[in-house]
Design a protein around this motif. Sequence first.
Motif, PDB file in Angstrom:
ATOM      1  N   THR A 362      -0.652  -4.035   3.714  1.00 63.22           N
ATOM      2  CA  THR A 362      -1.956  -4.238   2.753  1.00 63.22           C
ATOM      3  C   THR A 362      -2.558  -2.752   3.149  1.00 63.22           C
ATOM      4  N   GLN A 363      -2.400  -2.188   4.419  1.00 56.52           N
ATOM      5  CA  GLN A 363      -3.048  -0.862   4.570  1.00 56.52           C
ATOM      6  C   GLN A 363      -1.863   0.123   3.872  1.00 56.52           C
ATOM      7  N   ALA A 364      -0.614   0.006   4.026  1.00 56.08           N
ATOM      8  CA  ALA A 364       0.299   0.948   3.414  1.00 56.08           C
ATOM      9  C   ALA A 364       0.222   1.143   2.084  1.00 56.08           C
ATOM     10  N   SER A 365      -0.213  -0.381   1.287  1.00 60.40           N
ATOM     11  CA  SER A 365      -0.136  -0.233  -0.082  1.00 60.40           C
ATOM     12  C   SER A 365      -1.508   0.692  -0.493  1.00 60.40           C
ATOM     13  N   ILE A 366      -2.691   0.475   0.233  1.00 56.44           N
ATOM     14  CA  ILE A 366      -3.827   1.253  -0.077  1.00 56.44           C
ATOM     15  C   ILE A 366      -3.673   2.646   0.093  1.00 56.44           C
ATOM     16  N   PHE A 367      -2.977   3.200   1.256  1.00 57.20           N
ATOM     17  CA  PHE A 367      -2.697   4.567   1.471  1.00 57.20           C
ATOM     18  C   PHE A 367      -1.618   5.207   0.410  1.00 57.20           C
ATOM     19  N   LEU A 368      -0.725   4.376  -0.035  1.00 50.12           N
ATOM     20  CA  LEU A 368       0.199   4.890  -1.104  1.00 50.12           C
ATOM     21  C   LEU A 368      -0.224   4.996  -2.302  1.00 50.12           C
ATOM     22  N   ILE A 369      -1.310   4.269  -2.688  1.00 50.29           N
ATOM     23  CA  ILE A 369      -1.921   4.388  -4.088  1.00 50.29           C
ATOM     24  C   ILE A 369      -2.728   5.668  -3.834  1.00 50.29           C
ATOM     25  N   GLY A 370      -3.573   5.939  -2.702  1.00 50.99           N
ATOM     26  CA  GLY A 370      -4.233   7.205  -2.572  1.00 50.99           C
ATOM     27  C   GLY A 370      -3.280   8.206  -2.720  1.00 50.99           C
ATOM     28  N   LEU A 371      -2.208   8.257  -2.018  1.00 50.93           N
ATOM     29  CA  LEU A 371      -1.286   9.425  -2.138  1.00 50.93           C
ATOM     30  C   LEU A 371      -0.856   9.611  -3.518  1.00 50.93           C
ATOM     31  N   LEU A 486      -4.708   2.843 -13.275  1.00 49.41           N
ATOM     32  CA  LEU A 486      -4.983   1.218 -13.809  1.00 49.41           C
ATOM     33  C   LEU A 486      -4.978   0.426 -12.664  1.00 49.41           C
ATOM     34  N   LEU A 487      -3.770   1.139 -11.379  1.00 49.05           N
ATOM     35  CA  LEU A 487      -3.696   0.331 -10.216  1.00 49.05           C
ATOM     36  C   LEU A 487      -4.885   0.424  -9.352  1.00 49.05           C
ATOM     37  N   VAL A 488      -5.551   1.853  -9.227  1.00 52.84           N
ATOM     38  CA  VAL A 488      -6.796   2.166  -8.557  1.00 52.84           C
ATOM     39  C   VAL A 488      -7.684   1.120  -9.075  1.00 52.84           C
ATOM     40  N   VAL A 523      -5.767 -15.584  -1.407  1.00 54.49           N
ATOM     41  CA  VAL A 523      -5.643 -15.374  -2.802  1.00 54.49           C
ATOM     42  C   VAL A 523      -5.859 -14.076  -3.176  1.00 54.49           C
ATOM     43  N   LEU A 524      -7.252 -13.626  -3.080  1.00 53.00           N
ATOM     44  CA  LEU A 524      -7.514 -12.385  -3.722  1.00 53.00           C
ATOM     45  C   LEU A 524      -7.011 -11.156  -2.939  1.00 53.00           C
ATOM     46  N   LEU A 525      -6.903 -11.214  -1.558  1.00 52.03           N
ATOM     47  CA  LEU A 525      -6.532 -10.166  -0.813  1.00 52.03           C
ATOM     48  C   LEU A 525      -5.066  -9.717  -1.160  1.00 52.03           C
ATOM     49  N   PRO A 526      -4.078 -10.909  -1.282  1.00 51.18           N
ATOM     50  CA  PRO A 526      -2.592 -10.692  -1.590  1.00 51.18           C
ATOM     51  C   PRO A 526      -2.497 -10.432  -3.062  1.00 51.18           C
ATOM     52  N   LEU A 527      -3.401 -10.715  -3.846  1.00 53.62           N
ATOM     53  CA  LEU A 527      -3.159 -10.742  -5.416  1.00 53.62           C
ATOM     54  C   LEU A 527      -2.784  -9.488  -5.816  1.00 53.62           C
ATOM     55  N   PRO A 528      -3.188  -8.249  -5.376  1.00 47.97           N
ATOM     56  CA  PRO A 528      -2.774  -6.867  -6.264  1.00 47.97           C
ATOM     57  C   PRO A 528      -1.263  -6.908  -5.524  1.00 47.97           C
ATOM     58  N   ALA A 529      -0.602  -7.513  -4.722  1.00 47.62           N
ATOM     59  CA  ALA A 529       0.937  -7.432  -4.414  1.00 47.62           C
ATOM     60  C   ALA A 529       1.544  -8.121  -5.694  1.00 47.62           C
ATOM     61  N   SER A 530       0.997  -8.841  -6.315  1.00 45.47           N
ATOM     62  CA  SER A 530       1.675  -9.442  -7.800  1.00 45.47           C
ATOM     63  C   SER A 530       1.418  -8.744  -8.820  1.00 45.47           C
ATOM     64  N   LEU A 531      -0.036  -8.215  -8.945  1.00 43.78           N
ATOM     65  CA  LEU A 531      -0.400  -7.798  -9.899  1.00 43.78           C
ATOM     66  C   LEU A 531      -0.039  -6.257 -10.232  1.00 43.78           C
ATOM     67  N   ASN A 532       0.127  -5.498  -9.147  1.00 38.22           N
ATOM     68  CA  ASN A 532       0.772  -4.106  -9.300  1.00 38.22           C
ATOM     69  C   ASN A 532       1.899  -4.012  -9.921  1.00 38.22           C
ATOM     70  N   PRO A 533       3.178  -4.887  -9.473  1.00 38.10           N
ATOM     71  CA  PRO A 533       4.242  -4.870 -10.333  1.00 38.10           C
ATOM     72  C   PRO A 533       4.234  -5.313 -11.822  1.00 38.10           C
ATOM     73  N   LEU A 534       3.220  -6.220 -12.049  1.00 35.30           N
ATOM     74  CA  LEU A 534       3.091  -6.548 -13.477  1.00 35.30           C
ATOM     75  C   LEU A 534       2.582  -5.528 -14.334  1.00 35.30           C
ATOM     76  N   ILE A 535       1.581  -4.985 -13.763  1.00 33.41           N
ATOM     77  CA  ILE A 535       1.198  -3.935 -14.608  1.00 33.41           C
ATOM     78  C   ILE A 535       2.454  -2.759 -15.066  1.00 33.41           C
ATOM     79  N   TYR A 536       2.983  -2.631 -14.106  1.00 31.63           N
ATOM     80  CA  TYR A 536       4.139  -1.685 -14.281  1.00 31.63           C
ATOM     81  C   TYR A 536       5.361  -2.338 -15.078  1.00 31.63           C
TER      82      TYR A 536
END
Length: 612
Positions: A362-371, A486-488, A523-536
Motif C-alpha cells: 500500500t505504501q509503495a503504491s502511494i510512493f510510486l504514484i507520487g514518483l 486520473l490515478l491520483v 474493501v475501500l483501502l485495497p480497492l485502488p489495487a483493482s481500480l488502478n489497472p482497470l483504468i489503464y
Amino acid sequence: MINFYENPIRYVSRMAFQHLPNLHTLTLSGGAQISHFFDLKGTANLEALYMTRANLAYLPQSFCQQLTGLKLLELSHNQILALPNFCQCQQLQEIKLQHNLIQEIGVWTFHQLSSLHSLDLSYNRISNIHQGAFASLQSLRKLDLTNNLLASLPSMSLHSLSHLKLGGNRALSEIFRKEDFPEMRIIEMPYAYQCCVFGACSNQETNRWEHKTSGSMDQDPHGKAVAVFSVLNDMELKKFLLQTLDPKIPTSVQCTPIPGPFKPCSYFFDSWVFRMSVWAVAVVSLVCNTVLVFAVFTSPSDFSAVKFLLGSLGGTSFLVGLCTATLALLDAVTFGEFSQYGALWESSTSCQVVGFLSTFATQASIFLIGLAVIQCSIHVSNIQDYGMVPSATCVKVPILCCGALSLTTATLPLFGIGQYGSSPLCLLSPLPESQPSDIGFTVGLIAMNTLCFFILTCTCIKLYCSFMKEGYSHLRESMLFKHVALLVFANSLLYCPMTFVGLSILQDSLHISEYTIKFIQLVLLPLPASLNPLIYLIFSPLFKEDLQLPQKTSQSAVPVTLDSFCFGESTQALVLPPDAEGLVEVCERSNTHWGPSTVPCYQMTHRVLCQS
C-alpha cells in the motif's frame, strides 16, 4: 502491628523480627536494597505479611514452618524466581505474588491449601503450570494469571472459580468449555473469541465512548454502585441481591473482551455483500494487474520512465490483491466457526506476513504514484527544452528509494511500533482499545498519506494546466500524464474515508462504528489495487497500442530514412529511433543541423526536429 510503608530502608537484620509472639501484621514496603528474607523464629502468630517493592529473589524452604498461622501473604514487586512449598501454611487465605519473575508452578507449590480463596500470579513469566497444581484448592474463588507466558491452562481443576483473569497470555489460544467453570461469574480472556462459548453477544459493539465510561466507573466503584442501584426500586434491589448471593440461581458470565465486528464468533465477514465485495476486489486485482504487468514489461514499444512506474505500480497492487485474497480464503475456510480459529490466526506468523506485505504494498503504491507525478513534471520540462523524454533507467534509483521507505514503514510494527496481530485483519488497527503507541503510529501514517495525496492532487492540477497552456494535449506523453492524474484523483478520493477514520481518533465528537471501519479497511483501502489497472486497461489507448505492437513489429522491416524520421506518424513515441546516430550523420553530410527551423518537423511529428 509493625508498619514500614514506603520507607527507603537499606538494611534489615535477619533476626530483627524474631520472638515477637504478639505480632499479627508486618508491613515492609519500599526497601529496594533488601534481598534476603527474615528469620521469623518465635513469631508464629503472624497473620498478615506485606513485603513489597523489595529485591527478594527467593523464599526459604522453611518459610511455612515458622508461619503456620499466616493468612495473608503479599510479596509483589520483587525479583522472586521460584516458589517454595506452601503446604504447611494451611490457614493461608490470600496470596499476592504479582510483578515477580516466577517461571513455573509445580504440583506441590500450593498443595493442600484448602482455605485459599484468592491467588494473584499476574505479571510474571509463568510458562508452565502442572496439571495438578490447583487440584486441591477447593475454596479457590479468584485466580489472576494476567500477562504471563502461558500456552495452556489446567482448567479441569478450576471448578470452584468465580473470577478468572487470563488477559495478556497471547500464546493461550485454546477454546475453553463452559462446563469447566460451573461457578464462573467474571472471566477475562486473552482473545475475544474465547468468550463466545460463555454466551457473549457477537453483535454487541463497544465503542470508545463506552470504554471511557466503563473505565471511569471502574476507577470509581462508588459511582458504579450508585449508577446500578439508582435505577432499582426496593423490590428489584432485593431480587438483585438474592440473585447475586444465592449460588443456586444461575447468573450470566461476564466475559471480556467482548466479541464484535473485528472479533466475530461465527463469520469473519459479516454479510454476503461484504463477502462478495472482498472477493471481487481480490480477483480483479490479481487478474488485471497480471495483465498490466505483462503488457507493460513485454511490450517492444518505447519504454518511458512513467510507463515503467505504471508497471511497477501494477506489481505492488498485485501484492495488495494477494493479501486481500488471503483474507477471503480465511473467511471461506472458517465459514460459520471463526471463533475456533480466530485466536490461532491472530497469533500466527501468517498474519504477520499478510500485514507486512499489505502495508508495504500500500505504501509503495502511494510512493510510486507520487514518483510518477514527479516524472511527468520532468517530462514537461524536457519536452519544452529538448524535445525528448528521459528513459526508464533514470527512475530505477528513485524506485529503490521508494521501496526502501515502504519496507521501513512496514517493518516498524514488527519491532513494537504498531501491531499487525491486534485483529484478524492483520492490519494496523485504528480502534481505541489498542495501545497508545499503536494508535499514534496508525494516525501518523494516515496523516502522512493524506498529506501526500493532497500535494499530488495540487501538483497534477498545476501540470494539467501547463499541458493545456503549452499545447501538448495531443502528445503521447500527455496520455501517460492524464492517466497518472486520473490515478491520483481516484486514489485520493478512495483514501478520504481512511482520513476521516484518523480524524475520528483525534476528535471524540466524530463517531465511526466498527462495522464501517472494518468495511473501509477490507474493501475501500485495497480497492485502488483493482481500480488502478482497470483504468489503464479500459481507458488508456496505450494499452491497446501495446497489444498491437507485436503484430506491427513483424511487419515493420522497412528501413528508417531521414524523411520518414522527420515526417513519420504522429502517434509514435517522443524518443529517438535506434539508428538516430546514423540519421545525425546523414543530416551533417547533407549540411543539415538539429533544432527548430522553418520546416517545423517537431510540431508535426512530436519528435526530434530536423531541417535540410
